[in-house]
Design an enzyme around this catalytic site. Sequence first.
Site, PDB file in Angstrom:
ATOM      1  N   CYS A  74       0.692  -1.437   0.018  1.00  0.00           N
ATOM      2  CA  CYS A  74       0.265   0.184   0.212  1.00  0.00           C
ATOM      3  C   CYS A  74       1.054   1.398   0.142  1.00  0.00           C
ATOM      4  O   CYS A  74       1.584   1.323   0.557  1.00  0.00           O
ATOM      5  CB  CYS A  74      -0.861   0.197   1.104  1.00  0.00           C
ATOM      6  SG  CYS A  74      -1.894   1.624   0.983  1.00  0.00           S
ATOM      7  N   CYS A  83      -3.378   0.519   9.352  1.00  0.00           N
ATOM      8  CA  CYS A  83      -1.842  -1.117   9.085  1.00  0.00           C
ATOM      9  C   CYS A  83      -0.717  -1.209   9.738  1.00  0.00           C
ATOM     10  O   CYS A  83       0.311   0.401   9.660  1.00  0.00           O
ATOM     11  CB  CYS A  83      -1.863  -1.489   8.263  1.00  0.00           C
ATOM     12  SG  CYS A  83      -3.146  -1.751   7.027  1.00  0.00           S
ATOM     13  N   CYS A 160      -8.244   1.322  -0.982  1.00  0.00           N
ATOM     14  CA  CYS A 160      -8.085   1.095   0.458  1.00  0.00           C
ATOM     15  C   CYS A 160      -7.676  -0.597   0.407  1.00  0.00           C
ATOM     16  O   CYS A 160      -8.512  -1.087  -0.072  1.00  0.00           O
ATOM     17  CB  CYS A 160      -7.862   1.352   1.802  1.00  0.00           C
ATOM     18  SG  CYS A 160      -8.124   0.611   3.457  1.00  0.00           S
ATOM     19  N   GLN A 282     -20.276  -7.095  12.733  1.00  0.00           N
ATOM     20  CA  GLN A 282     -18.962  -6.986  12.447  1.00  0.00           C
ATOM     21  C   GLN A 282     -18.512  -6.635  11.364  1.00  0.00           C
ATOM     22  O   GLN A 282     -18.920  -7.071  10.307  1.00  0.00           O
ATOM     23  CB  GLN A 282     -18.666  -9.118  12.768  1.00  0.00           C
ATOM     24  CG  GLN A 282     -19.193  -9.096  14.267  1.00  0.00           C
ATOM     25  CD  GLN A 282     -18.313  -8.952  15.293  1.00  0.00           C
ATOM     26  OE1 GLN A 282     -16.908  -9.035  14.240  1.00  0.00           O
ATOM     27  NE2 GLN A 282     -18.510  -8.443  16.392  1.00  0.00           N
ATOM     28  N   ASP A 379     -18.575 -11.731  25.080  1.00  0.00           N
ATOM     29  CA  ASP A 379     -17.540 -11.272  24.347  1.00  0.00           C
ATOM     30  C   ASP A 379     -17.448 -10.287  24.830  1.00  0.00           C
ATOM     31  O   ASP A 379     -18.159  -9.102  23.976  1.00  0.00           O
ATOM     32  CB  ASP A 379     -18.338 -11.351  23.065  1.00  0.00           C
ATOM     33  CG  ASP A 379     -17.772 -11.454  21.471  1.00  0.00           C
ATOM     34  OD1 ASP A 379     -16.446 -10.694  22.140  1.00  0.00           O
ATOM     35  OD2 ASP A 379     -18.193 -10.256  21.098  1.00  0.00           O
ATOM     36  N   CYS A 406     -11.283  -9.786  22.178  1.00  0.00           N
ATOM     37  CA  CYS A 406     -10.508  -8.902  21.215  1.00  0.00           C
ATOM     38  C   CYS A 406      -8.552  -7.883  21.712  1.00  0.00           C
ATOM     39  O   CYS A 406      -8.487  -8.048  21.239  1.00  0.00           O
ATOM     40  CB  CYS A 406     -11.467  -7.688  20.906  1.00  0.00           C
ATOM     41  SG  CYS A 406     -11.562  -6.615  22.017  1.00  0.00           S
TER      42      CYS A 406
END
Length: 449
Positions: A74, A83, A160, A282, A379, A406
């Site tokens: 990228c 990123c 992107c 999600q 979660d 996460c």
Amino acid sequence: MIPVEKSKLYTARIDSVSSDGNGVARLDGYTVFVPYTAPGDTALIEITDTKQRFGLGRLIEVISPSADRIEARCGAYEKCGGCRLMHMDYAAQLREKREAVENAMRRIGGFKDFELSSMTGMENPFRYRNKMIFQIGGAGEPVCGFYAHSSRSVVPVDDCLLGDKINGEIIQAVTEYIKEAGVSAYDGRSGLIRGIFTRASAHTGEIMVVIPVNGRALPESGVLVKKLRAVSDKIVSVILNVNKNPGAPVLGNKNITLFGKSAITDYILGIKFEISPQSFFQINPIQTEKLYEKTIALAAPDGKTVMDIYCGIGTISLCAAKTAEKVIGVEIVERAVKDARRNAEINGVKNAFFYAGEAEKLVPRMIRGGERADVVILDPPRKGSDAATLSAMAEAAPERVVYVSCNPATLARDAKFLAEMGYFINEAHGFDMFPHTEHVETVLLMTKN
Ligand code: SAH
């Protein structure tokens, strides 16, 4: 004594990756975090900050590259804040994510020999996002792109690689319209157009384009709609979003449909969801199905009473409800609870019940009030769960606890707490929901024996 000095150059060997995706070097035992380096690199770095326990560095030059190092695909990489790992090949990214979970479980959780049973990556780790937010800014000619790392200046992008290719064409159409109609970019105080927000449905192909504006109308909005419809007939919804708030969230509360539908439809494991601009949903539909399939398999909800804590819009609850006797969902955001109830309704699910409130208050009250749970699914957000929720939950003595996380650090902390309450780790699986970023998702099964 800090063995390095600010603004000076050092040669460093990078030996691991931190939980926020930075390379980690040790200079005379002092830890230095260096973004955009890879384990195995020997690099020339400049020290940019020195704190008591660690320092920060900037990559000046790679002297000898790691075997994991690749050319990031990228052009905006390292400028855009999105990123962090794109300079490492995908297998190495997965290896580092596995290690991040295993290290946290061993060091923070005290589970000495902990290992993940699997780490599920993507076959094609690009173009996986179903939601993109592009900012529009710049004095003079408006530019479209992403905020630079920790800043409000916009790094221009024309595509992107994490989102659908069509986003590039949408950006082009909106930019053309902006120029033709002479619309100004919002600069934090004045100006009109703030960005482009797109959502796509993996299963129906429908695309929604939302234009957040600092006002109640767009001049010549018909021209914008026409240009967007010419991009693709998959664009079934164009929405103007009124957002006069100078703060960061890109969307305000008021939507005006300029064209087509006010919501698009998507499915997760056969369950239907209606997604409006504000709906939580999600982000990576392919990996979500794999993660939730595993979550349900580990929960084994058949004929059981399931409590789904931190249930959001009820995605996991509704998957479990297919075979469970009863599902109880708990969630703090009222709007999400309303969505969960509506999702139950449109899917004809009658055995799922959703409650709005803080888990740490609601779960203890429910359990004390005699609510049962054979299986508990958690979660939580990044900060994890807490002692009040976990100990109340443990009082209900569920056979199975399935923890979807996460954040490996809070997962390890909470798993340790559950271990102290008599639960053992059965198995754990890693999922890469966000290739090229530092994030990793884990699902952990704990039982009483
Ligand atoms: N499985 C859900 C997503 C969970 S994300 C889904 O698929 O929709 C974590 C959720 O926890 C968010 O929806 C967040 O609003 C909720 N949450 C955060 N803090 C909470 C708290 N203290 N009590 C209950 N829910 C909370």
